[in-house]
Scaffold this motif. Structure first.
Motif, PDB file in Angstrom:
ATOM      1  N   ALA A  49       0.764   5.041   2.384  1.00  0.00           N
ATOM      2  CA  ALA A  49       0.166   4.875   3.710  1.00  0.00           C
ATOM      3  C   ALA A  49       0.964   5.660   4.747  1.00  0.00           C
ATOM      4  O   ALA A  49       2.182   5.838   4.634  1.00  0.00           O
ATOM      5  N   THR A  50       0.270   6.136   5.773  1.00  0.00           N
ATOM      6  CA  THR A  50       0.899   6.817   6.901  1.00  0.00           C
ATOM      7  C   THR A  50       0.916   5.883   8.099  1.00  0.00           C
ATOM      8  O   THR A  50      -0.081   5.211   8.384  1.00  0.00           O
TER       9      THR A  50
ATOM     10  N   LYS B   1      -4.621   4.998   5.512  1.00  0.00           N
ATOM     11  CA  LYS B   1      -4.611   5.341   4.088  1.00  0.00           C
ATOM     12  C   LYS B   1      -6.038   5.657   3.693  1.00  0.00           C
ATOM     13  O   LYS B   1      -6.983   4.982   4.123  1.00  0.00           O
ATOM     14  N   ASP B   2      -6.203   6.702   2.884  1.00  0.00           N
ATOM     15  CA  ASP B   2      -7.540   7.046   2.422  1.00  0.00           C
ATOM     16  C   ASP B   2      -8.204   5.828   1.780  1.00  0.00           C
ATOM     17  O   ASP B   2      -7.556   5.084   1.013  1.00  0.00           O
TER      18      ASP B   2
ATOM     19  N   TYR C  43      -9.169   3.169   3.223  1.00  0.00           N
ATOM     20  CA  TYR C  43      -8.868   1.950   3.959  1.00  0.00           C
ATOM     21  C   TYR C  43      -9.301   2.119   5.419  1.00  0.00           C
ATOM     22  O   TYR C  43      -9.330   3.229   5.944  1.00  0.00           O
TER      23      TYR C  43
ATOM     24  N   GLN D 132       5.579   8.473   6.383  1.00  0.00           N
ATOM     25  CA  GLN D 132       4.913   7.856   5.248  1.00  0.00           C
ATOM     26  C   GLN D 132       5.775   6.701   4.752  1.00  0.00           C
ATOM     27  O   GLN D 132       7.008   6.820   4.713  1.00  0.00           O
TER      28      GLN D 132
ATOM     29  N   VAL E 292       0.867  -1.180   0.000  1.00  0.00           N
ATOM     30  CA  VAL E 292       0.000   0.000   0.000  1.00  0.00           C
ATOM     31  C   VAL E 292       0.901   1.227   0.000  1.00  0.00           C
ATOM     32  O   VAL E 292       1.444   1.619   1.033  1.00  0.00           O
TER      33      VAL E 292
ATOM     34  N   LYS F  38     -12.314   9.769   2.621  1.00  0.00           N
ATOM     35  CA  LYS F  38     -11.192   9.167   3.362  1.00  0.00           C
ATOM     36  C   LYS F  38     -11.665   7.930   4.105  1.00  0.00           C
ATOM     37  O   LYS F  38     -12.807   7.838   4.509  1.00  0.00           O
TER      38      LYS F  38
END
Length: 617
Positions: free
Chosen positions: A421-422, A460-461, A463, A437, A418, A617
């Motif tokens: 992702a943060t 993650k937007d 998710y 990130q 992914v 999001k």
């Protein structure tokens, strides 16, 4: 008759003594107003224990970091006049006691000043626990009295010093005026080949704190105004920032920067790594305290308006000596909680969620510690008056913990990485430590401490956020690398569908009465399903988009759709969904699902007449 002559003689001597004291006090006050503190202190010492005498005496010693003498004067002041002492003197007395390592007494006065409990002993422990680095420091062998403000100049260094004995003395401390000096550095970090910087830069007033562009052809530095200007009741020689250019091995075009002024000081310039921002300290009007940190943008040689860096960095007291490397800002402050005097602090400018932090001991002490600079290999310098005068110190910075926890974020369904992702690292108190990130391969890594518990949250937007808890061993590592799986909303929920690259929540259409936007009972049941879904996923954000059919004027259809979208959003808010998680948009007839123009059937009109729920999001 003889008795009266004796009384007259005694009265005459007393009167003469009183007149002499009045004259001496006036002279002392004038010297104090001129900031000639050394000479003023010697006179106040002869003038007894009046409130203003003791206060000015303490201040005269305080401003020259003579903490032992300052403490004696302030102690007498508080013993005799506690109920009429200005707030600022509580601060100075507390700082004085810190400089003498009397933290227990200092905390009492600082607590009164701040209006909240201060516990320096606990703060020192907490700062040590939070610190990621160990600093090994040493005083430079060739650093003399009043050396400070060192900066990098190619493979050399430049610093300010009073070592020019031919310079006239400065009334504040009876030391020669400051000049800039340059030196080479040996492999131990010691100064070699010290000599004055260009005589095109050094003058008979103060010069200090130089900073240079990467090519070494432009410099910025502080210089004290050569004349005093009356501001209020005082005459002050403020400090300004100047720019100079190197041409044919000679510094020339020395010019004052446009945001400097006779009415306030601008000083301690520091360039960003890319040379597009100049940071500095100033007491210009509109700041948060005594001195604040500002920056200006540099565009094609022109300077923007000064920008105050705000309360995360600036305080009620002195915030000075900025140094920027990458996106990390180091600066000195005595307004944030510290160990006494100026302390060195740091913050990450790119992350507003990370608080400003004290870099801790041994860089910081009970006295002034400032002018922190560091290179790319974790070697650096700072200035401190902990030995009684300003001196230069070198340091080597080493990571306290070399251990890393590594991991990867993947899609739970497809097992693919992914990207974007943060990941956020929390401690066992659920306090955010840091975030990052993932790289292009979905990987992340965090520094960890031994025998500690952590939680990582991956976001993650589109998710569902996922958390993973772990504990490090005695070496600060986990037994295996972490693999965090994120599940997308459309894989997790049947009512989430993908269309044209976007995720929508497929709900029964909302129906409204003709020309109205009130939420009907059936529409409320549909929206309740959305409420349950958003409560299930607290980070989900949704756009409510209302559409009309093509009948009626365009402007009216837009008006109608906007109100229907707002009405649906208001229903959600009224039922506990935060406004921050919602957007409403009216599209009128601009985005039909069935593009049938003016020949739509009733069925096609009904399909186009809808409210869609787009997951943001």
């Amino acid at each position: 008759m003889k008795k009266y002559l004796i009384l007259f003689f005694v009265f005459g001597i007393t009167t003469i003594g009183f007149a002499q004291n009045v004259q001496l006090l006036e002279r002392a006050n004038k010297l104090f107003a001129k900031k000639a503190y050394v000479e003023a202190a010697s006179m106040y010492e002869k003038l007894g224990t009046g409130r203003q005498v003791l206060q000015n005496l303490g201040d005269s010693y305080y401003f020259n970091s003579k903490m032992g003498a300052a403490a004696k004067a302030y102690k007498k002041l508080f013993e005799k006049y506690k109920d009429s002492i200005p707030e600022e003197i509580y601060f100075r007395y507390a700082q004085t006691l810190m400089g003498l390592n009397d933290y227990e007494q200092a905390d009492k006065f600082m607590s009164t000043y701040r209006g909240s409990q201060v516990n320096t002993a606990r703060f020192r422990v907490e700062t040590e626990e939070k610190s990621e680095y160990i600093h090994e420091i040493k005083q430079l062998k060739k650093s003399q009295s009043s050396d400070f403000g060192i900066s990098y100049y190619g493979d050399k260094v430049v610093f300010a010093s009073t070592r020019n004995s031919s310079s006239p003395n400065y009334e504040w401390n009876n030391q020669p005026y400051l000049d800039l000096f340059e030196a080479t550095v040996d492999k131990e970090g010691e100064l070699k080949n010290i000599h004055p910087f260009s005589d095109k830069i050094n003058t008979r007033t103060h010069e200090s704190n130089a900073t240079f562009t990467k090519d070494g052809k432009t410099m910025y530095f502080s210089r004290t105004n050569n004349k005093r200007v009356k501001i209020g009741e005082e005459k002050i020689a403020n400090v300004k920032i100047f720019k100079a250019e190197l041409k044919d091995s000679t510094w020339t075009n020395v010019k004052e920067l446009p945001f400097s002024s006779n009415l306030y000081s601008t000083q301690h310039p520091a360039l960003s790594s890319d040379g597009t921002k100049l940071y500095f300290s100033s007491d210009m009007p509109g700041g948060l305290g005594n001195f604040d940190i500002y920056y200006v943008d540099i565009t094609n040689g022109t300077f923007g308006a000064p920008v105050n860096m705000g309360p995360r960095i600036n305080s009620k007291q002195r915030d000075q000596f900025p140094f920027i490397t990458g996106d990390t800002l180091y600066f000195a402050s005595d307004g944030h909680q510290g160990l006494g005097g100026l302390d060195v602090f740091m913050t990450i400018l790119s992350d507003s969620q990370i608080e400003t932090s004290n870099v801790g001991e041994p860089i910081n002490s009970g006295l002034d510690d400032f002018g922190y600079v560091i290179d790319k290999i974790n070697h650096g310098y700072f200035s401190s008056n902990r030995s009684g005068t300003d001196n230069l110190y070198s340091f080597i910075r080493k990571p306290k913990y070399n251990n890393l926890v590594k991991g990867q974020v993947i899609d739970k369904t497809t097992k693919e990485i992914v990207q974007g992702a943060t990941v956020i690292l929390f401690n066992d108190k659920d306090e955010k430590i840091t975030e990052m990130q993932v790289d292009e391969n979905g990987n992340f890594e965090f520094k960890t401490k031994p025998n500690s518990s952590y939680k990582i949250e991956a976001l993650k937007d589109l998710y569902i956020p996922t958390t993973e808890e772990f504990t490090t061993d005695v070496n600060g590592v986990v037994e295996k690398e972490l693999e965090i799986e994120l599940l997308s909303y459309d894989d997790a929920e049947e009512i989430v569908v993908e269309r044209d690259g976007f995720n929508y929540i497929a709900l029964e259409n909302l129906y409204f009465d003709f020309n109205k936007w009130d939420i009907l009972p059936q529409a409320g049941k549909t929206l309740n399903i959305l409420i349950d879904l958003m409560n299930k996923y607290p980070r989900m954000e949704v756009q409510l988009g209302a559409h009309t059919d093509s009948r009626g004027p365009d402007n009216y259809n837009m008006f109608l759709s906007e109100n229907r979208a707002k009405s649906a959003m208001e229903y959600l808010i009224a039922n506990g969904i935060s406004k921050d998680r919602l957007q409403s948009r009216g599209f009128g007839e601009s985005q039909p699902l069935v593009n049938c123009g003016s020949n739509c059937s009733e069925l096609e009109h009904s399909i186009n007449r809808r409210v869609e729920f787009l997951i943001l999001k």
